[in-house]
Design a protein around this motif. Structure first.
Motif, PDB file in Angstrom:
ATOM      1  N   LEU A   1     -26.196  33.989 -44.131  1.00 40.34           N
ATOM      2  CA  LEU A   1     -26.738  34.525 -42.877  1.00 40.34           C
ATOM      3  C   LEU A   1     -27.613  33.487 -42.153  1.00 40.34           C
ATOM      4  O   LEU A   1     -27.723  33.501 -40.924  1.00 40.34           O
ATOM      5  CB  LEU A   1     -27.579  35.781 -43.160  1.00 40.34           C
ATOM      6  CG  LEU A   1     -26.832  37.058 -43.553  1.00 40.34           C
ATOM      7  CD1 LEU A   1     -27.829  38.160 -43.882  1.00 40.34           C
ATOM      8  CD2 LEU A   1     -25.914  37.495 -42.418  1.00 40.34           C
ATOM      9  N   GLN A   2     -28.216  32.584 -42.906  1.00 41.26           N
ATOM     10  CA  GLN A   2     -29.171  31.642 -42.341  1.00 41.26           C
ATOM     11  C   GLN A   2     -28.536  30.308 -41.950  1.00 41.26           C
ATOM     12  O   GLN A   2     -29.252  29.421 -41.469  1.00 41.26           O
ATOM     13  CB  GLN A   2     -30.294  31.362 -43.364  1.00 41.26           C
ATOM     14  CG  GLN A   2     -31.083  32.592 -43.774  1.00 41.26           C
ATOM     15  CD  GLN A   2     -32.076  33.048 -42.708  1.00 41.26           C
ATOM     16  OE1 GLN A   2     -31.998  32.612 -41.564  1.00 41.26           O
ATOM     17  NE2 GLN A   2     -33.003  33.916 -43.075  1.00 41.26           N
ATOM     18  N   LEU A   3     -27.228  30.172 -42.138  1.00 41.86           N
ATOM     19  CA  LEU A   3     -26.589  28.902 -41.756  1.00 41.86           C
ATOM     20  C   LEU A   3     -26.788  28.632 -40.264  1.00 41.86           C
ATOM     21  O   LEU A   3     -26.518  29.492 -39.425  1.00 41.86           O
ATOM     22  CB  LEU A   3     -25.092  28.944 -42.074  1.00 41.86           C
ATOM     23  CG  LEU A   3     -24.694  28.709 -43.537  1.00 41.86           C
ATOM     24  CD1 LEU A   3     -23.198  28.957 -43.736  1.00 41.86           C
ATOM     25  CD2 LEU A   3     -25.049  27.287 -43.964  1.00 41.86           C
ATOM     26  N   GLY A   4     -27.278  27.441 -39.954  1.00 40.44           N
ATOM     27  CA  GLY A   4     -27.517  27.069 -38.556  1.00 40.44           C
ATOM     28  C   GLY A   4     -28.896  27.409 -38.057  1.00 40.44           C
ATOM     29  O   GLY A   4     -29.278  26.997 -36.960  1.00 40.44           O
ATOM     30  N   SER A   5     -29.672  28.166 -38.838  1.00 42.62           N
ATOM     31  CA  SER A   5     -31.024  28.526 -38.416  1.00 42.62           C
ATOM     32  C   SER A   5     -32.007  27.414 -38.768  1.00 42.62           C
ATOM     33  O   SER A   5     -31.859  26.742 -39.797  1.00 42.62           O
ATOM     34  CB  SER A   5     -31.461  29.836 -39.087  1.00 42.62           C
ATOM     35  OG  SER A   5     -32.825  30.096 -38.812  1.00 42.62           O
ATOM     36  N   GLU A   6     -33.024  27.226 -37.907  1.00 41.88           N
ATOM     37  CA  GLU A   6     -34.050  26.215 -38.155  1.00 41.88           C
ATOM     38  C   GLU A   6     -35.328  26.835 -38.715  1.00 41.88           C
ATOM     39  O   GLU A   6     -36.320  26.153 -38.903  1.00 41.88           O
ATOM     40  CB  GLU A   6     -34.390  25.475 -36.840  1.00 41.88           C
ATOM     41  CG  GLU A   6     -33.254  24.636 -36.283  1.00 41.88           C
ATOM     42  CD  GLU A   6     -32.922  23.468 -37.204  1.00 41.88           C
ATOM     43  OE1 GLU A   6     -33.851  22.947 -37.842  1.00 41.88           O
ATOM     44  OE2 GLU A   6     -31.743  23.097 -37.283  1.00 41.88           O
ATOM     45  N   HIS A   7     -35.318  28.137 -38.981  1.00 42.70           N
ATOM     46  CA  HIS A   7     -36.514  28.810 -39.474  1.00 42.70           C
ATOM     47  C   HIS A   7     -36.877  28.277 -40.867  1.00 42.70           C
ATOM     48  O   HIS A   7     -35.998  28.001 -41.688  1.00 42.70           O
ATOM     49  CB  HIS A   7     -36.275  30.323 -39.539  1.00 42.70           C
ATOM     50  CG  HIS A   7     -37.520  31.118 -39.716  1.00 42.70           C
ATOM     51  ND1 HIS A   7     -38.146  31.268 -40.932  1.00 42.70           N
ATOM     52  CD2 HIS A   7     -38.277  31.800 -38.820  1.00 42.70           C
ATOM     53  CE1 HIS A   7     -39.221  32.017 -40.795  1.00 42.70           C
ATOM     54  NE2 HIS A   7     -39.334  32.354 -39.514  1.00 42.70           N
ATOM     55  N   PRO A   8     -38.181  28.125 -41.166  1.00 35.19           N
ATOM     56  CA  PRO A   8     -38.592  27.612 -42.486  1.00 35.19           C
ATOM     57  C   PRO A   8     -38.049  28.434 -43.652  1.00 35.19           C
ATOM     58  O   PRO A   8     -37.674  27.877 -44.683  1.00 35.19           O
ATOM     59  CB  PRO A   8     -40.126  27.681 -42.426  1.00 35.19           C
ATOM     60  CG  PRO A   8     -40.450  27.585 -40.967  1.00 35.19           C
ATOM     61  CD  PRO A   8     -39.335  28.290 -40.260  1.00 35.19           C
ATOM     62  N   LEU A   9     -38.007  29.764 -43.496  1.00 42.19           N
ATOM     63  CA  LEU A   9     -37.481  30.599 -44.579  1.00 42.19           C
ATOM     64  C   LEU A   9     -35.983  30.379 -44.763  1.00 42.19           C
ATOM     65  O   LEU A   9     -35.462  30.447 -45.885  1.00 42.19           O
ATOM     66  CB  LEU A   9     -37.762  32.079 -44.310  1.00 42.19           C
ATOM     67  CG  LEU A   9     -39.242  32.490 -44.249  1.00 42.19           C
ATOM     68  CD1 LEU A   9     -39.366  33.998 -44.078  1.00 42.19           C
ATOM     69  CD2 LEU A   9     -39.997  32.046 -45.504  1.00 42.19           C
ATOM     70  N   ALA A  10     -35.275  30.111 -43.657  1.00 39.86           N
ATOM     71  CA  ALA A  10     -33.841  29.821 -43.748  1.00 39.86           C
ATOM     72  C   ALA A  10     -33.616  28.543 -44.539  1.00 39.86           C
ATOM     73  O   ALA A  10     -32.728  28.473 -45.403  1.00 39.86           O
ATOM     74  CB  ALA A  10     -33.259  29.686 -42.335  1.00 39.86           C
ATOM     75  N   LYS A  11     -34.435  27.543 -44.254  1.00 38.74           N
ATOM     76  CA  LYS A  11     -34.290  26.269 -44.968  1.00 38.74           C
ATOM     77  C   LYS A  11     -34.575  26.452 -46.463  1.00 38.74           C
ATOM     78  O   LYS A  11     -33.923  25.848 -47.321  1.00 38.74           O
ATOM     79  CB  LYS A  11     -35.229  25.223 -44.377  1.00 38.74           C
ATOM     80  CG  LYS A  11     -34.962  23.813 -44.856  1.00 38.74           C
ATOM     81  CD  LYS A  11     -35.791  22.808 -44.088  1.00 38.74           C
ATOM     82  CE  LYS A  11     -35.406  21.371 -44.445  1.00 38.74           C
ATOM     83  NZ  LYS A  11     -35.347  21.080 -45.873  1.00 38.74           N
ATOM     84  N   ALA A  12     -35.550  27.312 -46.766  1.00 37.27           N
ATOM     85  CA  ALA A  12     -35.880  27.559 -48.171  1.00 37.27           C
ATOM     86  C   ALA A  12     -34.698  28.188 -48.902  1.00 37.27           C
ATOM     87  O   ALA A  12     -34.389  27.822 -50.046  1.00 37.27           O
ATOM     88  CB  ALA A  12     -37.105  28.464 -48.258  1.00 37.27           C
ATOM     89  N   LEU A  13     -34.017  29.137 -48.252  1.00 33.13           N
ATOM     90  CA  LEU A  13     -32.853  29.775 -48.867  1.00 33.13           C
ATOM     91  C   LEU A  13     -31.715  28.788 -49.052  1.00 33.13           C
ATOM     92  O   LEU A  13     -31.069  28.742 -50.121  1.00 33.13           O
ATOM     93  CB  LEU A  13     -32.376  30.942 -48.000  1.00 33.13           C
ATOM     94  CG  LEU A  13     -33.016  32.308 -48.265  1.00 33.13           C
ATOM     95  CD1 LEU A  13     -32.590  33.303 -47.204  1.00 33.13           C
ATOM     96  CD2 LEU A  13     -32.646  32.806 -49.663  1.00 33.13           C
ATOM     97  N   LEU A  14     -31.443  27.990 -48.033  1.00 36.44           N
ATOM     98  CA  LEU A  14     -30.348  27.025 -48.111  1.00 36.44           C
ATOM     99  C   LEU A  14     -30.627  25.961 -49.168  1.00 36.44           C
ATOM    100  O   LEU A  14     -29.729  25.528 -49.891  1.00 36.44           O
ATOM    101  CB  LEU A  14     -30.130  26.385 -46.742  1.00 36.44           C
ATOM    102  CG  LEU A  14     -29.590  27.351 -45.660  1.00 36.44           C
ATOM    103  CD1 LEU A  14     -29.667  26.710 -44.284  1.00 36.44           C
ATOM    104  CD2 LEU A  14     -28.148  27.758 -45.988  1.00 36.44           C
TER     105      LEU A  14
END
Length: 758
Positions: free
Chosen positions: A472-485
């Protein structure tokens, strides 16, 4: 003619030539605002620039606007893209404000005023009237021609200025001397050639000192402009980045010929010409002139670099992403230029006073001459006192008081990574008594990592949950998205690609994935605070209690299809910045109350706030509530006094609160939206810069007040003293020049400011 530098075609900047005082500013501004099609105009004496905004759909051309300025007697041209070019040495020496003219005029005037200096020693010597006329005439009509020219133009425009006062005053003293000399050639009259000459010399000296001081106030802009390298080493398309074979496979191109996606070779000791990402190599990069960071920063593969920063010991190849006006350096220069060109609201009072100042002085000088002639029965004394009034009243200091302080203050702030884009901030900052911080990315590092993943059913597989949430977070720049990726990458799990996804600020993200046990379902990854009451939020909170008590940020992965199904609790941890506690302490030393706004649950938010000394914590709030809380903080307290609030943030969801606050401060490590909404941008993600920004803003405001006080007092006391004969024309000229120099020197004291002085 070069195009305007602004990206908005309705907004442009003109360089204005020939302005000498606040009255000039008022006249140019009036002419611009009366030009058909001009919506608003602001003129600044210190920068000698005008910012003009045209009405939407107006057919007015830039040439017609320039013509309006020229009709008032001033020169105008489109400002160059990176500000004014530096003056050439020969022009600086012999130009209208050059030192050469000052020295030569003093050399010719020295034999005229030296006899006055010798008289206290019993030496009575003076030149013959013919020699006095011979020496005074070139000073009056060659070196003083600029005053006649500018004064005549102001008369044609229907208003007066400083040059008119100088031209009238010196002409009266010179004309009286010639009359006495011709009317009674053999009489032993006291002549006043030395008075007219010395006045011109002192005014020229004052203009030269002003020009030097103005140059120093704009040093910040010139220092930033010098960071641009003239050329870039662009790798050839066929060059393969391996080993050292590519080091000679480049061509030198002018900076305006570099495009995005070009590969730029940067050797040790060279300045990086573009914003981009490192493709090859690693090095320490000195960004001190851009961000105020004193130590070089280690940069390696995929790290971002800023154009204008200095490469250290390594060879690097940069993938160009932002060039020219799109680069960070260009935006910084524009931001500082705009701040120095705009007016502080208090300047409106000065402009109103200046509009009636020169006509009032002319009337006062006329009355002084008539009254003194009537009571003293001496035309010579009456004229000299009127001349003194004209000279002492020149409103140079008044016009320079505010813009000089703004230029010096915003310039030194920019040098240390504090960009003040709105002069109104300078007037608001000294009132601040509350600072509200967003937590993530402002007080914390803003790089959270995945700490816990708790399935809410035994049949749910952890790997599938992680792959779905990360997808779901692919392409997102949010810090939490980066943590998941990052967590998925470390676990060797490939995220399930989303078929659609949509970020909801302050809530989370929604979307669908094309594989996995929840494929094609409507999914969301959202904060606990955003869950609606229909769900078993109590059960979810109970299972997440340990994470919440540890101060972690907790999200819930859910299937939104009916019936809604909570899938897993995902907890993230973020570290506090090392200097967060010091930043709060510095604000307390300024007697400012601190507030923290956080989407975390109240217990976790309070734990973080208490650990660094925050006075009040608002936890478990939605982004839309942040602006509302700012407005509540601004409302009157128990003493019925209005509170002045600053907001510090770095994300898209902080933009409304930044705009609602009296002073918005954005971390440049955050988003462009936050930076646009804020009045102050902090070029480093350092919370201690908040206290520094308030401190330099307060000091700049104090300098504005000091300058205006002394400028008003100078004129208010000088005019009566001159009218009563306590100031000779020479002393009046010296005092007038000294007043402008003192105002500028007082403003330049701001250049000694350093961060951490709170």
């Amino acid at each position: 003619m070069s195009p305007p530098k602004e990206t908005n075609s309705h907004l442009f900047t003109l360089d204005i030539g020939g302005m000498t005082c606040a009255s000039c500013v008022g006249r140019v501004e009036k002419a611009l605002n009366q030009t058909p099609g001009v919506e608003a105009a602001s003129v600044n004496l210190a920068t000698e620039q005008a910012k003009i905004r045209l009405q939407t759909g107006a057919e007015t051309t830039i040439n017609s606007v320039i013509a309006s300025v020229q009709k008032t007697g001033y020169d105008a041209k489109i400002s160059t893209p990176n500000g004014k070019s530096e003056i050439k040495p020969q022009q600086a020496l012999w130009g209208s404000d050059g030192l050469g003219r000052v020295l030569l005029s003093f050399t010719l005037s020295a034999p005229l005023f030296l006899p006055m200096l010798l008289m206290p020693f019993g030496i009575h010597w003076s030149l013959s009237p013919k020699w006095q006329l011979l020496l005074a005439s070139p000073v009056q009509f060659f070196f003083g021609w600029r005053f006649y020219k500018a004064g005549f133009k102001s008369v044609l425009a229907g208003a007066g200025n400083m040059d008119l006062l100088v031209a009238l005053g010196t002409s009266a003293a010179y004309g009286l001397s010639v009359y006495l000399m011709v009317a009674s050639p053999h009489a032993n009259h006291e002549l006043y050639f030395e008075g007219s000459s010395v006045i011109i010399c002192m005014v020229l000296l004052g203009k030269w000192l002003e020009a030097r001081a103005k140059q120093q106030t704009s040093e910040a802009i010139r220092a930033l402009q010098k960071l641009w390298p003239e050329q870039a080493k662009v790798l050839l398309p066929e060059a393969v980045i391996e080993g050292n074979a590519f080091l000679d496979q480049y061509r030198e191109l002018a900076l305006d010929q570099v495009f995005a996606k070009d590969r730029i070779l940067v050797l040790p000791g060279e300045r990086i010409p573009v914003d981009g990402v490192i493709l090859f190599g690693s090095s320490h990069i000195d960004e001190s002139l851009l961000t105020g960071e004193s130590e070089p920063v280690k940069k390696t593969l995929e790290d971002k670099v800023i154009g204008g920063s200095l490469n250290g010991e390594g060879v690097i190849v940069v993938d160009a992403q932002a060039v020219g006006i799109e680069s960070v350096l260009s935006k910084i220069i524009t931001l500082v230029e705009d701040a120095q060109t705009q007016k502080a609201p208090i300047q409106k009072l000065v402009d109103q006073v200046s509009a009636i100042f020169v006509p009032s002085v002319l009337i006062i000088a006329l009355l002084t001459g008539l009254v003194n002639w009537f009571y003293l029965d001496s035309a010579a004394i009456a004229i000299l006192r009127a001349v003194s009034v004209l000279v002492i009243a020149c409103p140079c200091a008044l016009g320079l008081a505010t813009p000089a302080a703004i230029m010096a203050g915003t310039g030194v702030a920019a040098r240390f990574g504090i960009l003040i884009k709105d002069p109104q901030v300078l007037e608001q900052a000294h009132r601040l008594n509350i600072v509200a911080f967003d937590k993530t990315g402002t007080l914390t590092i803003g790089k959270p990592r995945l700490l816990s993943l708790i399935p809410l059913s035994e049949k749910f597989n952890r790997s599938d949950i992680l792959a779905t949430a990360a997808g779901l977070q692919l392409g997102s720049e949010h810090p939490l998205a980066k943590a998941l990726l990052d967590a998925a990458k470390e676990a060797g799990i490939s995220p399930f690609p989303p078929t659609e996804s949509k970020a909801i600020p302050g809530v989370g993200i929604t979307g669908k994935t094309n594989s996995g046990p929840w494929s094609k379902q409507n999914l969301s990854l959202q904060s606990v605070a955003s869950l609606h009451a229909g769900l078993e939020t109590g059960n979810i909170a109970q299972k997440a209690q340990a994470c919440l008590e540890a101060g972690q940020t907790v999200s819930v992965l859910m299937s939104k299809d009916i019936p809604e199904t909570p899938i897993a609790i995902i907890a993230f941890g973020d570290e506090l910045k090392s200097n967060a506690q010091q930043a709060i302490k510095a604000l307390h030393q300024l007697r400012i109350r601190t507030v923290m706004l956080s989407g975390d649950n109240s217990a976790a938010a309070n734990r973080v706030g208490n650990s660094i000394g925050i006075d009040e914590v608002f936890g478990q709030i939605m982004p839309s509530n942040k602006a509302e809380i700012i407005r509540k903080l601004q409302s009157a307290d128990a003493d019925h006094s209005r509170q002045w609030v600053a907001m510090v943030g770095d994300g898209v969801n902080d933009a409304p609160a930044l705009a609602a606050a009296d002073v918005g401060m954005a971390m440049s490590t955050g988003t462009d939206v936050a930076m646009q909404a804020a009045g102050i941008t902090l070029m480093r993600g350092d919370p201690s810069l908040v206290a520094d920004a308030i401190d330099i803003s307060k000091r700049t405001w104090q300098k504005i007040q000091q300058n205006l006080f002394w400028a008003f007092i100078f004129n208010a006391t000088g005019i009566p003293l001159a009218a009563l004969g306590y100031l000779s024309p020479m002393l009046a000229g010296s005092a007038m020049a000294l007043s402008s120099f003192c105002v500028l020197s007082n403003a330049l004291l701001l250049k000694r400011w350093r961060p951490g002085q709170v």
